[in-house]
Write an enzyme that holds these catalytic residues in place. Structure first.
Site, PDB file in Angstrom:
ATOM      1  N   GLU A 205       0.809  -1.218   0.000  1.00  0.00           N
ATOM      2  CA  GLU A 205       0.000   0.000   0.000  1.00  0.00           C
ATOM      3  C   GLU A 205       0.844   1.269   0.000  1.00  0.00           C
ATOM      4  OE1 GLU A 205      -2.826  -0.496   3.152  1.00  0.00           O
ATOM      5  OE2 GLU A 205      -3.714  -2.261   2.214  1.00  0.00           O
ATOM      6  N   ASP A 242      -3.923  -0.514  12.410  1.00  0.00           N
ATOM      7  CA  ASP A 242      -4.669  -1.700  11.982  1.00  0.00           C
ATOM      8  C   ASP A 242      -3.810  -2.920  12.281  1.00  0.00           C
ATOM      9  OD1 ASP A 242      -6.040  -3.768  10.860  1.00  0.00           O
ATOM     10  OD2 ASP A 242      -5.823  -3.109   8.785  1.00  0.00           O
ATOM     11  N   GLU A 286      -8.193  -0.529  14.303  1.00  0.00           N
ATOM     12  CA  GLU A 286      -9.012  -1.402  13.457  1.00  0.00           C
ATOM     13  C   GLU A 286      -8.635  -2.858  13.702  1.00  0.00           C
ATOM     14  OE1 GLU A 286      -8.908  -2.554   8.746  1.00  0.00           O
ATOM     15  OE2 GLU A 286      -8.572  -0.465   9.287  1.00  0.00           O
ATOM     16  N   LYS A 338     -15.549  -1.912   2.612  1.00  0.00           N
ATOM     17  CA  LYS A 338     -14.815  -2.396   1.440  1.00  0.00           C
ATOM     18  C   LYS A 338     -15.833  -2.983   0.468  1.00  0.00           C
ATOM     19  CE  LYS A 338     -10.491  -3.553   3.834  1.00  0.00           C
ATOM     20  NZ  LYS A 338      -9.723  -4.664   4.447  1.00  0.00           N
TER      21      LYS A 338
END
Length: 429
Positions: A205, A242, A286, A338
């Site tokens: 990412e 996360d 998260e 998502k």
């Protein structure tokens, strides 16, 4: 209104070099919509099924020709002739055509590609940008980026257990400045890592993926980068984590931090997160516990749910049934959204609406395997979600979303809103 005259799918590549599905929908007015489907690395067990061919002689078994064929041979004949603006009816028709609870027959990747391409074609037919087609006249909130600048876990080949360390520029006056702040911290982080002799290779990412002595060191180098960029941690920029704890959860019912060589129970995990929250300016965690550790999640929410945002990703998988269970149990206070976890635009919007009614925030998210498709940028503004998670300011598959948000903010002009700290309406002040 215009009806659908053609639907065509093809196999393209995502940002990891794996095949994914792209769909084009044409209307009798000449309007065309195109959408490409993302793919996750750390996937929840309860996500809708991403159909892969399994033929090891092609793309190591990851081909999507079956999903493409399902669009072209099964879905297209069913939908051709339907009105493109009847999004709910179109999505319902595909769900019924599939007939399984998790879209395993046709594939969520096939169904989602069509669902999004239909919405884009309908928006073009109406002469509206996608965000306004989705959200109407009140679509005006630009999101606070939840920017992943340091990667571990399944998103990187390093010894860091926590999957994502993110920054959120809550002190920015608008989205444009928020993006600038994040980019400056990102570049300063690269310099900090260089100065310590650490790797600045990037993960899936776009975040850096160095080997570190501990997960806590990751937080410390980010705080150093924030200060070097001239910002105040906790005021200008806050942190989000996360851990993707489902990936750490083993058959013994405990959480294994393999990079650190530590094993924790659910209660010890809650203690660990509480210690970090008390020590650092962390505003969001998260998947702090595993997707089936409901009791652990309840304890976590009781301890931290009034203080920080607790986001359910693997826990909820953009699914209203699982979200409803969480709401009734008093578990978490936010849902990660998502599109490909559930597989249609309609079901995604239903999950966002349910979350908002319950006082939960909705954080719109990319997947680690992305494309140049920027639909989620329009979605996050369309539903006024207020938060987006779409990676570092590096790699075009991530930056495409940020650049689309810059364009949207420009079009909205003085009507655009950027909520900053007010995006966290789920935290009881």
């Amino acid at each position: 209104m215009s009806s659908i005259i053609d639907i065509f799918a093809r196999e393209i590549l995502d940002s990891r070099g794996n095949p994914t599905v792209e769909v084009e929908v044409e209307l009798d007015s000449g309007a065309v919509g195109r959408a490409a489907v993302p793919s996750g690395a750390s996937t929840g067990a309860f996500e809708a099924v991403e159909l892969r061919d399994g033929d090891k002689s092609r793309y190591l078994g990851k081909g999507v020709l079956k999903a493409v064929q399902n669009v072209n041979d099964i879905i297209a004949p069913e939908l051709i002739g339907m009105e493109a603006q009847d999004q709910v009816a179109i999505d319902k028709a595909m769900i019924e055509l599939d007939g399984t609870p998790n879209k395993s027959k046709l594939g969520a990747n096939a169904i989602l590609g069509v669902s999004l391409a239909v919405a884009k074609a309908a928006a073009e037919e109406c002469g509206l940008p996608l965000y306004q087609y989705i959200g109407g006249v009140n679509a005006k909130t630009l999101p606070v980026p939840m920017m992943n600048i340091l990667n571990g876990g399944k998103h990187a080949d390093n010894n860091v257990d926590i999957q994502e360390f993110m920054i959120m520029p809550v002190g920015a006056p608008n989205f444009r400045e928020a993006l600038r702040m994040c980019s400056e911290v990102y570049h300063n982080l690269k310099n900090v890592l260089h100065s310590k002799g650490l790797s600045t290779t990037v993960g899936d990412e776009g975040g850096f993926a160095p080997n570190l002595t501990s997960n806590e060191e990751a937080i410390q180098v980010i705080l150093e980068a924030i200060e070097k960029a001239g910002y105040v941690p906790g005021e200008d920029i806050v942190l989000a984590l996360d851990p993707a704890a489902t990936e750490m959860y083993k058959e013994d019912g405990k959480y294994h931090f393999e990079g650190e060589g530590i094993v924790r129970t659910s209660a010890e995990m809650v203690d660990f997160w509480e210690q970090l929250v008390n020590k650092y300016p962390i505003v969001s965690i998260e998947d702090g516990l595993a997707e089936e550790d409901w009791n652990g999640w309840k304890l976590l929410t009781e301890r931290l749910g009034k203080k920080i945002q607790l986001v359910g990703d693997d826990l909820f998988v953009t699914n209203t049934q699982r979200l409803s269970k969480g709401i009734s149990m008093g578990v978490a206070n936010s849902i990660l959204i998502k599109l490909n976890q559930i597989g249609t635009l309609t079901e995604t919007l239903d999950a966002i609406e349910m979350a908002k009614r319950a006082g939960y925030t909705a954080v719109v998210s990319h997947r680690s395997g992305e494309t140049e498709d920027s639909t989620i940028a329009d979605l996050v503004v369309g539903v006024n979600a207020g938060q987006i998670k779409t990676g570092a300011p590096a790699r075009t598959d991530r930056v495409a979303k940020y650049n689309q948000l810059l364009r949207i903010e420009e079009v909205l002009g003085s009507t655009a809103q950027y909520l900053g700290k007010n995006a966290f309406y789920n935290i009881k002040k």
